[in-house]
Design a protein around this motif. Structure first.
Motif, mmCIF file in Angstrom:
data_model
loop_
_atom_site.group_PDB
_atom_site.id
_atom_site.type_symbol
_atom_site.label_atom_id
_atom_site.label_comp_id
_atom_site.label_asym_id
_atom_site.label_seq_id
_atom_site.Cartn_x
_atom_site.Cartn_y
_atom_site.Cartn_z
ATOM 1 N N TYR A 130 0.825 -1.207 0.000
ATOM 2 C CA TYR A 130 0.000 0.000 0.000
ATOM 3 C C TYR A 130 0.861 1.261 0.000
ATOM 4 O O TYR A 130 0.512 2.249 -0.651
ATOM 5 N N ASP A 131 1.947 1.227 0.728
ATOM 6 C CA ASP A 131 2.821 2.398 0.792
ATOM 7 C C ASP A 131 3.507 2.677 -0.546
ATOM 8 O O ASP A 131 3.998 3.785 -0.773
ATOM 9 N N ALA A 132 3.540 1.698 -1.427
ATOM 10 C CA ALA A 132 4.145 1.880 -2.749
ATOM 11 C C ALA A 132 3.149 2.425 -3.770
ATOM 12 O O ALA A 132 3.513 2.650 -4.923
ATOM 13 N N THR A 133 1.906 2.648 -3.356
ATOM 14 C CA THR A 133 0.894 3.233 -4.243
ATOM 15 C C THR A 133 0.855 4.742 -4.020
ATOM 16 O O THR A 133 1.461 5.248 -3.073
ATOM 17 N N PRO A 134 0.096 5.462 -4.829
ATOM 18 C CA PRO A 134 -0.067 6.902 -4.591
ATOM 19 C C PRO A 134 -0.934 7.226 -3.365
ATOM 20 O O PRO A 134 -1.071 8.390 -3.004
ATOM 21 N N ALA A 135 -1.495 6.210 -2.717
ATOM 22 C CA ALA A 135 -2.371 6.432 -1.563
ATOM 23 C C ALA A 135 -1.585 6.990 -0.379
ATOM 24 O O ALA A 135 -0.397 6.727 -0.223
#
Length: 158
Positions: A130-135
């Protein structure tokens, strides 16, 4: 390959849903899981959509569920990715990120501009994905109030 779940996919989806529930220490039962999946099939516009990810050889390897909601504080629709699961044999293959991207694309197709999701605080592997997404991580805390199921003779107020 990631596709929207259809009736013919339920036999492949169900074991993944069971594994997902077991990961979080729950076991709602096959009938309840199929009722959820069929609710999405019956009304994908109002309820939500499930996606099924398959490996290159066609084996089911993951799924995601998106529910359509509204944010009162922002007065706009949101997509809640309530479920994201990748089978252990497929973890690290990029399938989780592909499912997230597919959920974002479905939301964008509907004109929804926010995709939200949650995970357990100790699910560090998922958090790395998740931390590797734009979120961005939210500052919100989730509270859960387990309400008693209504008796079969109790009718809601009309």
């Amino acid at each position: 390959m990631i596709t929207v779940v259809g009736e013919d996919d339920l036999a492949d989806l169900l074991p993944l849903m069971r594994e997902y529930c077991a990961f979080y220490g729950t076991a709602p039962g096959d009938d309840a899981l199929l009722r959820l999946a069929r609710a999405c099939l019956a009304d994908p516009v109002a309820t939500g959509v499930q996606l099924l990810a398959r490996t290159a050889d066609g084996e089911p390897a993951g799924f995601a569920t998106i529910y359509w909601l509204w944010s009162s504080t922002e007065a706009r629709p949101i997509a809640l990715m309530n479920d994201l699961y990748v089978a252990p044999v497929a973890r690290g293959s990029g399938l989780g990120r592909a499912l997230i991207d597919a959920c974002a694309a479905l939301a964008a197709e509907r004109g929804v501009t926010v995709l939200e999701w949650q995970t357990a605080p100790d699910n560090h592997r998922a958090q790395r994905v998740y931390d590797a997404t734009p979120a961005e991580r939210s500052t919100w805390l989730t509270y859960t109030w387990e309400l008693a199921a209504p008796s079969s003779t109790t009718q809601p107020d009309q």
